[in-house]
Design a protein around this motif. Sequence first.
Motif, PDB file in Angstrom:
ATOM      1  N   ARG A 177      37.583   9.034  87.559  1.00  0.00           N
ATOM      2  CA  ARG A 177      36.538   9.541  88.101  1.00  0.00           C
ATOM      3  C   ARG A 177      35.197   9.731  87.183  1.00  0.00           C
ATOM      4  N   VAL A 178      34.066   9.525  87.807  1.00  0.00           N
ATOM      5  CA  VAL A 178      32.903   9.917  87.155  1.00  0.00           C
ATOM      6  C   VAL A 178      32.156  10.773  87.915  1.00  0.00           C
ATOM      7  N   GLY A 179      31.995  12.135  87.292  1.00  0.00           N
ATOM      8  CA  GLY A 179      31.190  13.121  87.995  1.00  0.00           C
ATOM      9  C   GLY A 179      29.991  13.077  87.328  1.00  0.00           C
ATOM     10  N   GLN A 203      38.049  19.379  92.412  1.00  0.00           N
ATOM     11  CA  GLN A 203      36.823  18.814  92.452  1.00  0.00           C
ATOM     12  C   GLN A 203      36.748  17.413  93.560  1.00  0.00           C
ATOM     13  N   TRP A 204      37.920  16.996  93.458  1.00  0.00           N
ATOM     14  CA  TRP A 204      37.959  15.695  93.930  1.00  0.00           C
ATOM     15  C   TRP A 204      39.307  15.555  95.101  1.00  0.00           C
ATOM     16  N   MET A 216      36.602  11.045  83.865  1.00  0.00           N
ATOM     17  CA  MET A 216      37.967  10.856  83.788  1.00  0.00           C
ATOM     18  C   MET A 216      38.365   9.374  83.601  1.00  0.00           C
ATOM     19  N   PRO A 217      38.863   9.085  82.550  1.00  0.00           N
ATOM     20  CA  PRO A 217      39.359   7.583  82.449  1.00  0.00           C
ATOM     21  C   PRO A 217      40.396   7.124  83.116  1.00  0.00           C
ATOM     22  N   LEU A 237      34.791  14.700  98.846  1.00  0.00           N
ATOM     23  CA  LEU A 237      34.558  13.160  98.924  1.00  0.00           C
ATOM     24  C   LEU A 237      33.410  12.727  98.027  1.00  0.00           C
ATOM     25  N   LEU A 238      32.493  13.609  97.472  1.00  0.00           N
ATOM     26  CA  LEU A 238      31.669  13.267  96.568  1.00  0.00           C
ATOM     27  C   LEU A 238      31.779  13.765  95.017  1.00  0.00           C
ATOM     28  N   GLY A 239      32.849  14.615  94.979  1.00  0.00           N
ATOM     29  CA  GLY A 239      33.026  15.216  93.982  1.00  0.00           C
ATOM     30  C   GLY A 239      32.287  16.433  93.375  1.00  0.00           C
TER      31      GLY A 239
END
Length: 300
Positions: free
Chosen positions: A181-183, A165-166, A274-275, A242-244
């Motif tokens: 990450r924050v999706g 995803q990233w 994702m912490p 780049l945006l996930g």
Amino acid sequence: MADFTSEFWHWFIAIGTVISILALFPLILLNRGHKPEGDVETSDHVWDEDLTEYNNPLPSWWLNLFIITLVFGLGYLIFYPGLGSFQGILNWSSKGQYQKEIDTAKEQFDPIFEEYASLLPADLMENVEAMRTGKRLFLNNCAQCHGSDAYGAPGFPNLVDQDWQWGSDHEQIYHTIINGRVGVMPPWETPLGGPDGVRDVAHYVLNLSGQEHNAEFASAGKVKYDQLCVACHQANGSGNALLGAPNIADNIWLYGGSYDDIYHSIAIGRNGVMPSFNNLLGEDRVYLLAAYIQSLGEQN
């Protein structure tokens, strides 16, 4: 125990605890008693005609164990925390003990991870011992969500395929672990004009991923997709690391690829977190862990 809102609670707990323990000493002594001579004293409780309950005092060894326990308890409360905010004369705390163990571990293991961090990711992936250490890091910190085999679960990405995803290079994986990450997939039911609009786009997404779909609904969904979805997922559904924004044309799904799952994702949205592991692991350990995870994807 040191964060009381009032000093009253410190004294309430400390005095109540001490009085309770001290009060047990005379209670035990009063119940020592002596075994009567001659006729045996009973409690007048009889079962099955001749089964009688004796009224003997407790054995001395048993009572002595109670006394030893009370003395031990008082000694413990003198040396260790337990009386309100009093820390004990040893000034011990679980936090201090934990920090001591952490400092000892850092002194022992930090030089090893510093040496690994000086290597290129490609060299790390060729280092058998480094990968063994990376696997232990993964099992201790990542397996709870991604599974011990790293195959993931609904809502938790599979780390052994080629769908990322990233992004899948070492730098991108490192960034994901160190910063988190924050999706976010926002809900689109209202912008799409209601359930029918969501249905149409869901069928178009099924079409993009090569699944069975309704051609009429998919045709109407393409118009809406081109208006609202291409900014993140691209015209062909390949996504944007780049945006996930995930690839929705390869039939690999984070939250499930059935019609109902896709409908839910479009209508209600999804939120994935994702912490960050920076504070827990530090840069050098994350550097090695990222190389291990990269190696998982490159094995397939």
